[in-house]
Design a protein around this motif. Structure first.
Motif, PDB file in Angstrom:
ATOM      1  N   GLY A 100      16.303   4.104  35.807  1.00 36.90           N
ATOM      2  CA  GLY A 100      14.876   3.672  36.225  1.00 36.90           C
ATOM      3  C   GLY A 100      14.931   2.245  36.324  1.00 36.90           C
ATOM      4  N   ALA A 101      16.109   1.431  35.965  1.00 37.81           N
ATOM      5  CA  ALA A 101      15.881  -0.201  35.824  1.00 37.81           C
ATOM      6  C   ALA A 101      15.954  -0.481  37.558  1.00 37.81           C
ATOM      7  CB  ALA A 101      16.943  -0.632  35.264  1.00 37.81           C
ATOM      8  N   THR A 102      15.294  -1.608  37.723  1.00 37.12           N
ATOM      9  CA  THR A 102      15.451  -2.062  39.105  1.00 37.12           C
ATOM     10  C   THR A 102      15.932  -3.417  39.485  1.00 37.12           C
ATOM     11  OG1 THR A 102      13.094  -2.925  38.748  1.00 37.12           O
ATOM     12  CG2 THR A 102      13.125  -0.535  39.740  1.00 37.12           C
ATOM     13  N   ALA A 103      16.036  -4.075  38.448  1.00 36.50           N
ATOM     14  CA  ALA A 103      16.700  -5.453  38.291  1.00 36.50           C
ATOM     15  C   ALA A 103      17.080  -5.740  36.914  1.00 36.50           C
ATOM     16  CB  ALA A 103      15.641  -6.481  38.998  1.00 36.50           C
ATOM     17  N   VAL A 104      17.786  -7.003  36.950  1.00 34.63           N
ATOM     18  CA  VAL A 104      17.888  -7.912  35.622  1.00 34.63           C
ATOM     19  C   VAL A 104      17.479  -9.059  35.812  1.00 34.63           C
ATOM     20  CG1 VAL A 104      19.643  -8.688  34.290  1.00 34.63           C
ATOM     21  CG2 VAL A 104      20.081  -6.439  34.909  1.00 34.63           C
ATOM     22  N   LEU A 105      16.561  -9.370  34.894  1.00 37.59           N
ATOM     23  CA  LEU A 105      15.950 -10.869  34.641  1.00 37.59           C
ATOM     24  C   LEU A 105      16.853 -11.639  33.708  1.00 37.59           C
ATOM     25  CD1 LEU A 105      13.501 -12.773  35.306  1.00 37.59           C
ATOM     26  CD2 LEU A 105      12.360 -11.660  32.879  1.00 37.59           C
ATOM     27  N   ARG A 106      17.284 -12.735  34.111  1.00 39.02           N
ATOM     28  CA  ARG A 106      18.104 -13.564  33.599  1.00 39.02           C
ATOM     29  C   ARG A 106      17.444 -14.234  32.179  1.00 39.02           C
ATOM     30  NH1 ARG A 106      21.910 -17.157  37.735  1.00 39.02           N
ATOM     31  NH2 ARG A 106      22.298 -15.462  39.211  1.00 39.02           N
ATOM     32  N   ARG A 107      18.168 -14.216  31.248  1.00 35.21           N
ATOM     33  CA  ARG A 107      17.747 -14.948  30.053  1.00 35.21           C
ATOM     34  C   ARG A 107      16.895 -16.155  30.082  1.00 35.21           C
ATOM     35  NH1 ARG A 107      17.949 -13.521  25.106  1.00 35.21           N
ATOM     36  NH2 ARG A 107      19.494 -11.932  25.456  1.00 35.21           N
ATOM     37  N   GLU A 108      17.545 -16.969  31.055  1.00 36.53           N
ATOM     38  CA  GLU A 108      16.964 -18.188  31.263  1.00 36.53           C
ATOM     39  C   GLU A 108      15.741 -18.401  32.110  1.00 36.53           C
ATOM     40  OE1 GLU A 108      20.495 -17.978  33.691  1.00 36.53           O
ATOM     41  OE2 GLU A 108      19.893 -17.347  31.994  1.00 36.53           O
ATOM     42  N   HIS A 109      15.529 -17.097  32.900  1.00 36.23           N
ATOM     43  CA  HIS A 109      13.980 -17.066  33.607  1.00 36.23           C
ATOM     44  C   HIS A 109      13.104 -16.088  33.005  1.00 36.23           C
ATOM     45  CE1 HIS A 109      17.079 -17.967  37.201  1.00 36.23           C
ATOM     46  NE2 HIS A 109      16.768 -18.855  36.671  1.00 36.23           N
ATOM     47  N   GLY A 110      13.338 -16.011  31.626  1.00 35.40           N
ATOM     48  CA  GLY A 110      12.068 -14.976  31.086  1.00 35.40           C
ATOM     49  C   GLY A 110      11.752 -15.536  29.860  1.00 35.40           C
ATOM     50  N   ARG A 111      10.554 -15.413  29.482  1.00 33.25           N
ATOM     51  CA  ARG A 111       9.972 -15.619  28.277  1.00 33.25           C
ATOM     52  C   ARG A 111       9.171 -14.473  27.561  1.00 33.25           C
ATOM     53  NH1 ARG A 111       4.647 -16.897  28.213  1.00 33.25           N
ATOM     54  NH2 ARG A 111       3.598 -17.095  30.356  1.00 33.25           N
ATOM     55  N   THR A 112       9.455 -14.412  26.172  1.00 31.91           N
ATOM     56  CA  THR A 112       8.784 -13.103  25.503  1.00 31.91           C
ATOM     57  C   THR A 112       7.288 -14.044  24.737  1.00 31.91           C
ATOM     58  OG1 THR A 112      10.071 -13.575  23.678  1.00 31.91           O
ATOM     59  CG2 THR A 112      10.747 -11.864  25.383  1.00 31.91           C
ATOM     60  N   ASP A 113       6.345 -13.207  24.728  1.00 33.13           N
ATOM     61  CA  ASP A 113       5.296 -13.164  23.680  1.00 33.13           C
ATOM     62  C   ASP A 113       4.917 -11.878  23.277  1.00 33.13           C
ATOM     63  OD1 ASP A 113       2.804 -13.997  22.865  1.00 33.13           O
ATOM     64  OD2 ASP A 113       1.903 -14.279  24.603  1.00 33.13           O
ATOM     65  N   GLY A 114       5.404 -11.830  22.038  1.00 34.84           N
ATOM     66  CA  GLY A 114       5.389 -10.707  21.344  1.00 34.84           C
ATOM     67  C   GLY A 114       6.300  -9.743  21.983  1.00 34.84           C
TER      68      GLY A 114
END
Length: 402
Positions: free
Chosen positions: A113-127
């Motif tokens: 079901g996964a369609t891509a991988v978001l690199r750690r340096e290109h993502g941010r979490t909010d909760g």
């Protein structure tokens, strides 16, 4: 086979005519066209051998969809709700629904079901929510290594005749092999001839250090040979004759004694041993008085001149083509390069010149006399200079220095 290959051993004055350099190499190659048998070896023991059959993949590589980066496996467009973590290992990850994400490590199995991988340096979490903030929009398949990207099961990866180096071992392991079918390495015995040679200490009056005992075994091993202990033989006809008679090596390599001087016993010893000459002298400088002979039982002897650089010339001319053929190695296309400066040549013979590579081509090195190794020690290769020399800008063949 040429008439050269059918000539019985005789004194140098009545033996085969001096060969051109290209023809001598081809004679040596043809002499070895009976590759040694194949044997199965564990990967740890196969280094330095030659593949006896093509290397085929035993699995898809990679065997499953994997993450190419540390970050998050995501399904569909963001933002995504993060739930859990996937690390490398055998456990099957929980499938992802659209809008879902899971933290993932490089090399870990991608959830269905996964369609891509978001690199750690290109993502941010909010909760529990994940947002992308990279320089470009995430695309489908980004940073995913799909199953079979490198190869599919059963695909031929390398042909028979490939030398087994570290990268070949790594590839074989990656695609599922524990053992490889390889050719037995030709066994070489090195006989260093001469009363004047020292194998330790500082040279003195009438005595010189042996340079070929330390030099040649490594060069021969790089060509796929198995080289045992170096044996020193005095300038004595009986000792040399017996050494040839009793040797069981696939290839005997001798240094010195190839000319017609008062202590040059090799031609006579070969005759006594029942050998036949295939090459007796080559139109090359240095190294002119080199020879190749077939010994009883289909074995061979390569006689190298005693001068160090001349012996190296004999090695690349006769020994290496013979060993490559006997070990079943595929010969690649010649390595060519332009001359950045004039490469002086001999009026009638091929010349093997130590050279270094520069941005503009190869340049000759000094200290290139038959008895010298100073130029060779700094060389990247030996340039094959045709009779008459090569002008700046002219293309020449290069013989690599291991």
């Amino acid at each position: 086979m040429s008439a050269v290959g059918q000539t019985a051993v005789a004194a140098p004055s009545t033996g085969p005519a001096v060969e051109t350099w290209p023809r001598a190499r081809e004679t040596a190659r043809r002499a070895g066209l009976r590759p040694l048998p194949g044997t199965g070896l564990p990967l740890a023991e196969a280094l330095g051998h030659t593949l006896a059959e093509p290397l085929a993949a035993l699995t898809d590589l990679p065997a499953f969809d994997t993450s190419a980066m540390d970050g998050w496996a995501v399904a569909g467009p963001g933002p995504w709700r993060v739930a859990g973590r996937v690390l490398a290992g055998p456990d099957e990850p929980v499938p992802l629904a659209d809008g879902g994400a899971v933290e993932i490590a490089t090399g870990a199995r991608l959830p269905s079901g996964a369609t891509a991988v978001l690199r750690r340096e290109h993502g941010r979490t909010d909760g529990a929510l994940l947002y992308e903030h990279g320089p470009d929009r995430l695309t489908t398949g980004q940073d995913v290594r799909p199953r079979g990207q490198e190869c599919r099961r059963g695909e031929e990866l390398l042909p028979a005749g490939t030398p087994v180096g570290p990268a070949v071992l790594g590839l074989a392991a990656a695609c599922g092999h524990d053992r490889l079918l390889v050719r037995r390495r030709p066994v070489v015995q090195l006989l260093v001839l001469g009363d004047e040679l020292l194998n330790s200490g500082i040279p003195g009056p009438g005595l010189v250090r042996d340079a070929l005992g330390p030099l040649l075994p490594h060069w021969l091993r790089a060509a796929g040979a198995e080289v045992g202990e170096v044996r020193y033989v005095r300038d004595d006809f009986g000792l040399l004759r017996d050494a040839l008679r009793h040797s069981t090596a696939d290839v005997v390599v001798t240094t010195g004694g190839t000319a017609a001087g008062p202590v040059d016993h090799l031609h006579r010893a070969l005759a006594e041993a029942g050998a036949r000459l295939l090459v007796d002298g080559v139109a090359v400088r240095p190294g002119h008085p080199m020879l190749l002979a077939e010994l009883p039982g289909g074995r061979h002897l390569v006689g190298l001149p005693g001068n160090p650089l001349a012996a190296v010339a004999g090695t690349v001319t006769l020994a290496l083509p013979l060993l490559h053929a006997r070990s079943g190695r595929t010969v690649g296309a010649p390595v060519l390069a332009p001359a950045a400066a004039t490469l002086p040549g001999h009026p009638a013979d091929t010349r093997l010149q130590p050279v270094r590579r520069t941005a503009g081509g190869v340049v000759p090195l000094a200290f290139d006399g038959p008895a010298m190794l100073r130029g060779l020690a700094r060389a990247d290769a030996l340039a094959v200079v045709p009779p008459g020399g090569a002008a700046a800008g002219e293309t020449v063949e290069l013989l690599e220095v291991p």
